[in-house]
Design a protein around this motif. Structure first.
Motif, mmCIF file in Angstrom:
data_model
loop_
_atom_site.group_PDB
_atom_site.id
_atom_site.type_symbol
_atom_site.label_atom_id
_atom_site.label_comp_id
_atom_site.label_asym_id
_atom_site.label_seq_id
_atom_site.Cartn_x
_atom_site.Cartn_y
_atom_site.Cartn_z
ATOM 1 N N VAL A 170 0.863 -1.173 0.000
ATOM 2 C CA VAL A 170 0.000 0.000 0.000
ATOM 3 C C VAL A 170 0.909 1.235 0.000
ATOM 4 N N THR A 171 0.510 2.252 -0.730
ATOM 5 C CA THR A 171 1.267 3.498 -0.765
ATOM 6 C C THR A 171 0.671 4.457 0.252
ATOM 7 N N ILE A 172 1.513 4.930 1.172
ATOM 8 C CA ILE A 172 1.078 5.889 2.193
ATOM 9 C C ILE A 172 0.929 7.241 1.507
ATOM 10 N N SER A 173 -0.280 7.804 1.549
ATOM 11 C CA SER A 173 -0.568 9.025 0.779
ATOM 12 C C SER A 173 0.274 10.225 1.225
ATOM 13 N N ASP A 174 0.559 10.341 2.517
ATOM 14 C CA ASP A 174 1.323 11.504 3.003
ATOM 15 C C ASP A 174 2.758 11.508 2.490
ATOM 16 N N THR A 175 3.399 10.339 2.483
ATOM 17 C CA THR A 175 4.824 10.268 2.164
ATOM 18 C C THR A 175 5.109 9.628 0.805
ATOM 19 N N GLN A 176 4.108 9.023 0.206
ATOM 20 C CA GLN A 176 4.254 8.266 -1.047
ATOM 21 C C GLN A 176 5.190 7.061 -0.873
ATOM 22 N N LYS A 177 5.447 6.683 0.364
ATOM 23 C CA LYS A 177 6.276 5.517 0.648
ATOM 24 C C LYS A 177 5.410 4.260 0.538
ATOM 25 N N GLU A 178 5.999 3.227 -0.014
ATOM 26 C CA GLU A 178 5.271 1.965 -0.143
ATOM 27 C C GLU A 178 5.549 1.078 1.061
ATOM 28 N N LYS A 179 4.482 0.619 1.738
ATOM 29 C CA LYS A 179 4.579 -0.329 2.844
ATOM 30 C C LYS A 179 4.264 -1.708 2.297
ATOM 31 N N LYS A 180 5.049 -2.694 2.724
ATOM 32 C CA LYS A 180 4.832 -4.065 2.259
ATOM 33 C C LYS A 180 4.532 -4.970 3.440
ATOM 34 N N TYR A 181 3.580 -5.849 3.208
ATOM 35 C CA TYR A 181 3.179 -6.830 4.206
ATOM 36 C C TYR A 181 3.172 -8.210 3.560
ATOM 37 N N TYR A 182 3.296 -9.201 4.391
ATOM 38 C CA TYR A 182 3.165 -10.578 3.931
ATOM 39 C C TYR A 182 2.178 -11.258 4.860
ATOM 40 N N ARG A 183 1.247 -11.997 4.281
ATOM 41 C CA ARG A 183 0.187 -12.618 5.071
ATOM 42 C C ARG A 183 0.070 -14.086 4.692
ATOM 43 N N VAL A 184 -0.277 -14.896 5.682
ATOM 44 C CA VAL A 184 -0.596 -16.300 5.450
ATOM 45 C C VAL A 184 -1.939 -16.556 6.121
ATOM 46 N N PHE A 185 -2.913 -17.003 5.341
ATOM 47 C CA PHE A 185 -4.226 -17.343 5.868
ATOM 48 C C PHE A 185 -4.292 -18.851 6.023
ATOM 49 N N PHE A 186 -4.818 -19.305 7.156
ATOM 50 C CA PHE A 186 -4.894 -20.741 7.430
ATOM 51 C C PHE A 186 -6.103 -21.036 8.305
ATOM 52 N N VAL A 187 -6.480 -22.305 8.353
ATOM 53 C CA VAL A 187 -7.625 -22.748 9.143
ATOM 54 C C VAL A 187 -7.120 -23.451 10.398
ATOM 55 N N LYS A 188 -7.707 -23.074 11.542
ATOM 56 C CA LYS A 188 -7.398 -23.721 12.819
ATOM 57 C C LYS A 188 -8.681 -23.733 13.641
ATOM 58 N N ASN A 189 -9.084 -24.888 14.144
ATOM 59 C CA ASN A 189 -10.295 -25.019 14.973
ATOM 60 C C ASN A 189 -11.511 -24.359 14.325
ATOM 61 N N SER A 190 -11.720 -24.596 13.047
ATOM 62 C CA SER A 190 -12.843 -24.079 12.248
ATOM 63 C C SER A 190 -12.786 -22.581 11.987
ATOM 64 N N GLY A 191 -11.759 -21.904 12.436
ATOM 65 C CA GLY A 191 -11.625 -20.473 12.180
ATOM 66 C C GLY A 191 -10.554 -20.215 11.135
ATOM 67 N N VAL A 192 -10.711 -19.133 10.394
ATOM 68 C CA VAL A 192 -9.693 -18.723 9.429
ATOM 69 C C VAL A 192 -8.871 -17.617 10.072
ATOM 70 N N TYR A 193 -7.575 -17.849 10.146
ATOM 71 C CA TYR A 193 -6.644 -16.914 10.779
ATOM 72 C C TYR A 193 -5.794 -16.220 9.717
ATOM 73 N N ASP A 194 -5.467 -14.977 9.995
ATOM 74 C CA ASP A 194 -4.615 -14.150 9.144
ATOM 75 C C ASP A 194 -3.344 -13.868 9.943
ATOM 76 N N MET A 195 -2.247 -14.520 9.552
ATOM 77 C CA MET A 195 -0.950 -14.272 10.192
ATOM 78 C C MET A 195 -0.208 -13.278 9.293
ATOM 79 N N TRP A 196 0.047 -12.082 9.805
ATOM 80 C CA TRP A 196 0.626 -11.019 8.975
ATOM 81 C C TRP A 196 1.971 -10.552 9.540
ATOM 82 N N PHE A 197 2.772 -10.017 8.615
ATOM 83 C CA PHE A 197 4.105 -9.515 8.977
ATOM 84 C C PHE A 197 4.365 -8.192 8.262
ATOM 85 N N ASP A 198 4.976 -7.239 8.972
ATOM 86 C CA ASP A 198 5.393 -5.967 8.402
ATOM 87 C C ASP A 198 6.807 -6.176 7.854
#
Length: 175
Positions: free
Chosen positions: A127-155
């Motif tokens: 995502v590009t931060i509008s104030d600074t025009q700097k691009e932020k990057k994230y990495y996410r892994v979605f998985f199922v545990k105990n019938s729930g869907v979890y989003d494990m994210w990293f900056d």
């Protein structure tokens, strides 16, 4: 001929109405149980075996933070309202809406992994931060545990991909 077939089916149903009722009831329980079990849980389970030097903190019913040895929050895990089918399907509208809600205006690339019973979805997001025009990057892994869907994210400004890969075992463990 059609009347005879109808008549014999009617006769069979009359003779076997107990078996037919039992089969219908069993089918209703199976379908009902599937529908109930596919509802996301109200409270997440955030017990994970983390790589050395990391810990879980700030635990709530819906999320937790992943903290490094310096005390910096480098990511987290969120219990989403998504269902397994939303991460199994690459074109899921619910998945796209979730990502836009979490990081508004993001661009992402995703690919699927795992199997039908234990789907995984990997996401590279920016995502590009509008104030600074700097691009932020994230990495996410979605998985199922105990019938729930979890989003494990990293900056990715705070942790590199080699370190992120050490967390894959959390998502790949079949629950």
């Amino acid at each position: 001929m059609q009347i005879a077939a109808h008549s014999s089916l009617r006769s069979w149903l009359f003779k076997n109405k107990g078996k037919f009722a039992l089969a219908t009831l069993l089918l209703a329980f199976i379908i009902g149980g599937y529908c109930i079990s596919s509802l996301p849980p109200e409270k997440g389970v955030f017990a994970f075996d983390l790589p050395a030097g990391y810990r879980i903190s700030e635990i709530t019913d819906k999320n937790c933070s992943i903290v490094d040895a310096k005390g910096t929050v480098i990511g987290g895990v969120i219990l989403t309202d998504l269902r397994a089918k939303d991460i199994r399907n690459l074109d899921s509208n619910a998945f796209a809406v979730y990502l836009n809600d979490v990081v508004y205006g993001c661009e992402y690339f995703s690919w699927a992994g795992g199997d039908f019973r234990h789907p995984l979805k990997y996401v590279s997001q920016s995502v590009t931060i509008s104030d600074t025009q700097k691009e932020k990057k994230y990495y996410r892994v979605f998985f199922v545990k105990n019938s729930g869907v979890y989003d494990m994210w990293f900056d990715l400004d705070l942790i590199n991909m080699d370190a992120v890969s050490e967390f894959y075992s959390i998502a790949e463990t079949k629950q």
